[in-house]
Design an enzyme around this catalytic site. Structure first.
Site, short mmCIF file in Angstrom:
data_model
loop_
_atom_site.label_atom_id
_atom_site.label_comp_id
_atom_site.label_asym_id
_atom_site.label_seq_id
_atom_site.Cartn_x
_atom_site.Cartn_y
_atom_site.Cartn_z
CE LYS A 136 2.99 4.64 -2.90
NZ LYS A 136 3.63 4.52 -1.67
CD GLU A 179 -0.14 2.50 -1.22
OE1 GLU A 179 0.73 2.72 -2.12
OE2 GLU A 179 -0.10 2.79 0.01
CE LYS A 221 2.15 -0.20 -0.42
NZ LYS A 221 3.50 0.25 -0.58
P1 13P Z 1 3.38 2.00 4.86
O1 13P Z 1 3.53 0.80 5.02
O2 13P Z 1 4.19 2.97 5.88
O3 13P Z 1 1.55 2.39 5.21
O4 13P Z 1 3.71 2.87 3.82
C1 13P Z 1 3.33 2.03 2.53
C2 13P Z 1 3.33 2.78 1.15
O5 13P Z 1 3.73 2.77 0.32
C3 13P Z 1 2.34 4.25 1.54
O6 13P Z 1 2.03 4.57 0.29
#
Ligand code: 13P
Length: 347
Positions: A136, A179, A221
């Site tokens: 990620k 993400e 994401k």
């Molecule tokens: P949240 O769902 O708390 O936003 O966290 C997800 C995440 O992986 C943030 O990088």
């Protein structure tokens, strides 16, 4: 891993009924979350908390993968089984956060760029040897209309870094979770959030294409399209679902197997309700699932802390409950009644 194997992992991460648990808080972030509940952030306390979460009986029905932090992927359960090994034995894919956080962009005012590309090829090799199957990288985008944020400069730098990360992951045998998070902080309206999110996604997919990333072997994401926290605007669950899907349908290629949302500061039940509403809007080109951090963990952390950080059952029941509700939201079968304690006890 071959391209076919990577695509199979990406598909498994977003398989119907399941989603990804984000448990990859950096030590700085988990220390803040612990401090709010008066828990000391020692290495052992962090291990014990993650052990509570990851060992929860039955979550494998709802959770396809867990994102771990560098410290956690090297830690073990109370009986000495490395976390990645324990997860895999239950059919849960271990993943790893590989970015090193966001820093101010050079020669800019307040915008951020995510770092972590230096030495990433070698770190990926090590994480693969520790059992990781996916990774990620989170890029953050601040909306500030008055300052013209996000600027084209911030869009470009962050999209470029995300794509470089994704390409390195695929080369090294990890499925990249891509993400891009448009932050909920700010006073922007839902309409502005929709425009900015579309700009961000377009920049990200242009960079992914430029850098030869195989879209069949990523998981996107994104944040949902919501009004800024300070906007005073409230949006119906159905409005958020419609705006988010409109935005994603216009910007995300159908080759992407799945979209796993972050929760981004939404409360646990609201995040579930939004996912449920989106999945009720009919079939989409991609799977729509969750990769929540706080929206899955907050009730579990509170219960664990309430038990003095020693008894696992309360925290585990809370995590299993949220995982089960979000699993139902994936097929649009979540109900408010599922949130009542009586219903949980029957299941
Ligand atoms: P949240 O769902 O708390 O936003 O966290 C997800 C995440 O992986 C943030 O990088």
């Amino acid at each position: 891993m071959s391209a076919t194997d990577l695509a199979a992992v990406a598909k498994a991460m977003v398989a119907p009924g399941r989603g990804v648990l984000a448990a990859d808080e950096s030590n700085a972030t988990i220390t803040k979350r612990f401090a709010a509940l008066d828990i000391e952030s020692t290495e052992e306390n962090r291990r014990a908390y993650r052990d509570t979460l990851l060992s929860t009986p039955g979550i494998e029905e709802y959770i396809s993968g867990v994102i771990l932090y560098d410290e956690t992927i090297r830690q073990s359960t109370a009986d000495g089984t490395p976390f990645p090994k324990m997860l895999e034995s239950r059919g849960i894919l271990p993943g790893i956060k590989v970015d090193t956080g966001s820093k101010p962009l050079a020669l800019d005012n307040d915008e951020q760029v995510t770092e972590g590309l230096d030495g990433l090829r070698e770190r990926i090799e090590e994480y693969v040897s520790l059992g990781a199957k996916f990774a990620k990288w989170r890029a953050v985008f601040v909306i500030d209309d008055a300052k013209g944020f996000p600027s084209d400069y911030a869009l470009h730098c962050n999209a470029h870094a995300l794509a470089r990360y994704a390409a390195l992951c695929q080369e090294g045998g990890l499925v990249p979770i891509v993400e891009p998070e448009v932050l909920i902080d700010g006073d922007h309206t839902i309409e502005v959030c929709e425009v900015v999110t579309a700009d961000v996604l377009r920049a990200v997919f242009a960079a992914l294409a430029e850098q030869r990333v195989d879209l069949e072997a990523i998981v996107l994401k994104p944040s949902m399209v919501v009004p800024g926290k300070g906007s005073g605007q409230s949006a119906l669950i159905t409005e958020v679902a419609a705006a988010t899907l409109r935005c994603l349908r216009a910007s995300v290629p159908a080759a992407v197997p799945g979209i796993a949302f972050l929760s981004g500061g939404q409360g646990p039940e609201v995040a579930t309700a939004h996912l449920h509403a989106m999945n009720r809007l009919g079939p989409q080109p991609w799977q729509l699932t969750f990769s929540y951090g706080r929206a899955l963990q907050d009730p579990a952390l509170a219960a664990w802390a309430g038990d003095g950080g020693t008894v696992a059952e309360g925290g585990q029941a809370a995590l299993r409950h949220r995982a089960r509700c979000n699993s139902a939201a994936r097929s649009g079968t979540w109900t408010v009644a599922m949130e009542t304690p009586e219903e949980e006890m029957d299941n």
